[in-house]
Design a protein around this motif. Structure first.
Motif, short mmCIF file in Angstrom:
data_model
loop_
_atom_site.label_atom_id
_atom_site.label_comp_id
_atom_site.label_asym_id
_atom_site.label_seq_id
_atom_site.Cartn_x
_atom_site.Cartn_y
_atom_site.Cartn_z
N LYS A 108 0.25 -1.43 0.14
CA LYS A 108 -0.44 -0.17 -0.05
C LYS A 108 1.04 1.03 0.41
O LYS A 108 1.81 1.48 0.37
N TRP A 109 0.20 1.50 -0.65
CA TRP A 109 1.66 3.62 -1.09
C TRP A 109 0.98 4.70 -0.29
O TRP A 109 -0.22 4.80 0.12
N SER A 110 1.70 5.68 -0.41
CA SER A 110 1.01 7.08 0.06
C SER A 110 0.59 7.14 1.39
O SER A 110 0.54 8.12 1.77
N PHE A 111 1.98 6.88 2.60
CA PHE A 111 1.73 6.34 3.95
C PHE A 111 2.82 8.44 4.30
O PHE A 111 3.96 7.97 3.67
N ASP A 112 2.23 9.14 5.38
CA ASP A 112 3.23 9.89 5.47
C ASP A 112 4.22 9.21 6.59
O ASP A 112 4.19 7.91 7.43
N LYS A 113 4.93 9.47 7.17
CA LYS A 113 6.41 8.82 8.01
C LYS A 113 5.47 8.57 9.45
O LYS A 113 5.54 7.65 9.95
N GLN A 114 5.11 9.63 10.01
CA GLN A 114 4.69 9.29 11.57
C GLN A 114 3.51 8.50 11.03
O GLN A 114 3.34 6.97 11.73
N THR A 115 2.44 8.75 10.25
CA THR A 115 1.60 7.12 9.51
C THR A 115 2.22 6.01 9.87
O THR A 115 1.96 4.85 10.09
N ALA A 116 3.51 5.32 8.62
CA ALA A 116 4.59 4.83 8.78
C ALA A 116 4.51 3.59 9.51
O ALA A 116 4.37 2.36 10.14
N LEU A 117 5.09 5.11 10.71
CA LEU A 117 6.23 4.38 12.03
C LEU A 117 5.01 3.94 13.15
O LEU A 117 4.48 2.69 13.86
N LYS A 118 3.26 4.46 12.94
CA LYS A 118 2.30 3.61 13.59
C LYS A 118 1.99 2.15 13.20
O LYS A 118 1.70 1.82 13.80
N HIS A 119 2.08 2.42 11.63
CA HIS A 119 1.95 1.32 11.37
C HIS A 119 2.79 0.02 11.65
O HIS A 119 2.82 -1.40 11.92
N LEU A 120 4.38 0.12 11.34
CA LEU A 120 5.02 -0.31 12.11
C LEU A 120 5.11 -1.04 13.52
O LEU A 120 5.20 -2.06 13.88
N GLU A 121 4.34 -0.21 14.01
CA GLU A 121 4.47 -0.33 16.02
C GLU A 121 2.79 -1.53 15.97
O GLU A 121 3.54 -2.53 16.71
N THR A 122 2.29 -1.41 15.32
CA THR A 122 1.01 -2.16 15.36
C THR A 122 1.83 -3.56 14.75
O THR A 122 1.43 -4.55 15.76
N PHE A 123 2.15 -4.09 13.93
CA PHE A 123 3.29 -4.73 13.49
C PHE A 123 4.32 -5.65 14.26
O PHE A 123 4.07 -6.66 14.72
N LEU A 124 4.96 -4.66 15.38
CA LEU A 124 5.96 -4.35 16.43
C LEU A 124 5.38 -5.85 17.57
O LEU A 124 5.34 -5.80 18.09
N ASN A 125 3.89 -5.08 17.38
CA ASN A 125 3.38 -5.69 18.74
C ASN A 125 1.96 -7.18 18.65
O ASN A 125 1.68 -7.37 18.29
N GLN A 126 2.38 -7.48 17.08
CA GLN A 126 2.37 -8.80 16.42
C GLN A 126 0.77 -8.32 16.61
O GLN A 126 -0.12 -9.31 16.98
#
Length: 137
Positions: A108-126
């Motif tokens: 999926k495309w067109s995320f700003d940095k803050q949103t992308a990092l928030k989604h990364l954190e969701t991933f890291l929380n499994q």
């Protein structure tokens, strides 16, 4: 939770696979502080072949789910695409061969940095169900 990672550079043909394993906080720190803009400027300055967009891929050691951040510029604005790779059950030949697990990627495309990092954190929380919803909505 432990993660391996790989890094793609614009000016290098080979993907870097460091042997160091990372914990959740190290992954977040790396993604937050990675020189995204500097790597994009390098990409713009290359007069030879550009091999990759600046990217970091994090893979959970135990379950093989992976989350990749790839940077780009859109009208002088830093944007990210997210590539989520996860195991999916498939039924070859209409289930006659039973179930098989295959890795499938969705991007999926067109995320700003803050949103992308928030989604990364969701991933890291499994929270994989939430990531799946984010990536497929």
């Amino acid at each position: 939770m432990t993660y391996k990672y790989s890094i793609c550079y614009p000016d290098k043909e080979n993907i870097e696979y460091p042997t160091k394993l990372l914990g959740k906080e190290e992954v977040l720190d790396m993604a937050q502080n990675y020189p995204w803009i500097e790597q994009l400027k390098l990409s713009d300055s290359l007069t030879t072949k550009i091999y990759y967009s600046p990217s970091i891929d994090f893979t959970h050691i135990k379950d093989e789910h992976s989350f990749c951040l790839t940077a780009g510029m859109n009208k002088d604005r830093l944007e990210f695409s997210i590539w989520y790779n996860r195991p999916v059950k498939t039924k070859p030949l209409f289930g006659l061969l039973g179930e098989k697990i295959k890795l499938r990627v969705v991007d999926k495309w067109s995320f700003d940095k803050q949103t992308a990092l928030k989604h990364l954190e969701t991933f890291l929380n499994q929270d994989y169900k939430r990531i799946e919803r984010i990536m497929t909505e």
